[in-house]
Scaffold this motif. Sequence first.
Motif, PDB file in Angstrom:
ATOM      1  N   TRP A 204       0.829  -1.209   0.000  1.00 52.20           N
ATOM      2  CA  TRP A 204       0.000   0.000   0.000  1.00 52.20           C
ATOM      3  C   TRP A 204       0.862   1.257   0.000  1.00 52.20           C
ATOM      4  O   TRP A 204       1.830   1.359   0.750  1.00 52.20           O
ATOM      5  N   GLY A 205       0.468   2.249  -0.791  1.00 56.05           N
ATOM      6  CA  GLY A 205       1.118   3.547  -0.768  1.00 56.05           C
ATOM      7  C   GLY A 205       0.076   4.647  -0.904  1.00 56.05           C
ATOM      8  O   GLY A 205      -1.116   4.382  -1.041  1.00 56.05           O
ATOM      9  N   PHE A 206       0.546   5.887  -0.895  1.00 57.16           N
ATOM     10  CA  PHE A 206      -0.333   7.052  -1.004  1.00 57.16           C
ATOM     11  C   PHE A 206      -0.322   7.580  -2.435  1.00 57.16           C
ATOM     12  O   PHE A 206       0.738   7.825  -3.007  1.00 57.16           O
ATOM     13  N   ALA A 207      -1.494   7.761  -2.998  1.00 56.13           N
ATOM     14  CA  ALA A 207      -1.615   8.201  -4.391  1.00 56.13           C
ATOM     15  C   ALA A 207      -0.891   9.523  -4.652  1.00 56.13           C
ATOM     16  O   ALA A 207      -0.307   9.722  -5.720  1.00 56.13           O
ATOM     17  N   GLY A 208      -0.905  10.420  -3.682  1.00 55.56           N
ATOM     18  CA  GLY A 208      -0.226  11.701  -3.871  1.00 55.56           C
ATOM     19  C   GLY A 208       1.267  11.557  -4.076  1.00 55.56           C
ATOM     20  O   GLY A 208       1.897  12.337  -4.787  1.00 55.56           O
ATOM     21  N   ASP A 209       1.865  10.538  -3.447  1.00 54.06           N
ATOM     22  CA  ASP A 209       3.284  10.252  -3.663  1.00 54.06           C
ATOM     23  C   ASP A 209       3.518   9.650  -5.047  1.00 54.06           C
ATOM     24  O   ASP A 209       4.505   9.961  -5.721  1.00 54.06           O
ATOM     25  N   TYR A 210       2.602   8.803  -5.475  1.00 51.54           N
ATOM     26  CA  TYR A 210       2.814   8.059  -6.716  1.00 51.54           C
ATOM     27  C   TYR A 210       2.709   8.938  -7.956  1.00 51.54           C
ATOM     28  O   TYR A 210       3.372   8.688  -8.958  1.00 51.54           O
ATOM     29  N   VAL A 211       1.873   9.977  -7.911  1.00 52.33           N
ATOM     30  CA  VAL A 211       1.784  10.856  -9.082  1.00 52.33           C
ATOM     31  C   VAL A 211       3.057  11.675  -9.249  1.00 52.33           C
ATOM     32  O   VAL A 211       3.428  12.051 -10.372  1.00 52.33           O
ATOM     33  N   ASP A 212       3.737  11.941  -8.151  1.00 50.43           N
ATOM     34  CA  ASP A 212       5.048  12.596  -8.231  1.00 50.43           C
ATOM     35  C   ASP A 212       6.014  11.719  -9.019  1.00 50.43           C
ATOM     36  O   ASP A 212       6.782  12.197  -9.860  1.00 50.43           O
ATOM     37  N   ALA A 213       5.966  10.412  -8.770  1.00 51.20           N
ATOM     38  CA  ALA A 213       6.820   9.479  -9.513  1.00 51.20           C
ATOM     39  C   ALA A 213       6.489   9.501 -11.001  1.00 51.20           C
ATOM     40  O   ALA A 213       7.389   9.451 -11.846  1.00 51.20           O
ATOM     41  N   MET A 214       5.213   9.577 -11.348  1.00 54.89           N
ATOM     42  CA  MET A 214       4.807   9.622 -12.763  1.00 54.89           C
ATOM     43  C   MET A 214       5.460  10.801 -13.476  1.00 54.89           C
ATOM     44  O   MET A 214       6.016  10.657 -14.572  1.00 54.89           O
TER      45      MET A 214
END
Length: 307
Positions: A204-214
Amino acid sequence: MKTAVITGSAGQDGRYLSAHLRKLGYEVIGLTLDSDVNIVDSTSVARLLKEKQPAEVYHLAAYHHSSQDKLTDDLEVFREGNAVHAIATANFLDGIRRFSPSSRFFFAASCHVFGSPPAPVQDETTPLNPDGLYGITKECGWRLCRHYRETYQVFAAVGILYNHESPLRPASFVAKKIAQAAVAIRDGRQDKLTLGDLDAQIDWGFAGDYVDAMQRVLQLPVPEEFVIASGETHRVRDFVEEAFRLTGLDWRKYVVVDPALLRRTTRLPLAGNCEKLRRLTGWEPRTSFKELVNMMVTAEQGTQLLA
């Protein structure tokens, strides 16, 4: 000013990515089901790309099917998923090739392309072996990106996204379901919470962190595939315990297990190794598991976390 096109901009990831890109100074063109642009129509997509010449395109639109959905026929589920994950992907890739060759494309793939993996931790070299229609159609989108990248030199990057949650998740997702129930039971609006498998392990992770990766992936000189994950797994039971602890309740008094809710047999957990992403972009997940649970429970109590 850079222009970015985001499909699925009304969804969880689309909303977080839109906000993130605007903070970075982008002009954002969001596409939803109500938009004039139809992503499964090649002419409509080509017209958009030719007119806007976006610097970046993020294809985040997805068709999620759950046991709660009315649509249960496999053929119809495949058609819906294929339209969004494959046909629309091909439309954007071919439109970029023909009309906007400087555009960079990001495809949101899923850890479900690995299906039942041969090892408990997966990376970009793990064999693709989807065992569900969602993963099958996502694999098709991934392979289309490779094809256009290798044949036409389109900048097509792929993010292999593991479970990422936020207060913006629909209630059909287990993390949101748990957070909602913990608050509703405490407030007397719900009596119990029924789940299928408390021992299921999830990265599990936080979506707000993952869009930064995108966004970071599309700044690299070469397009590739990247696992986007927390690298840690937690049981559904862990999420339940923490959510109910935050509401001052003993979860064991309210949670009921119903194996009938399970849609597949037990398999190895999907856990991602994002070392390649970290090494090439410097990205790190900033939100811990407990912080994620706290965020989601707090949001159910009325706190607005994202405008």
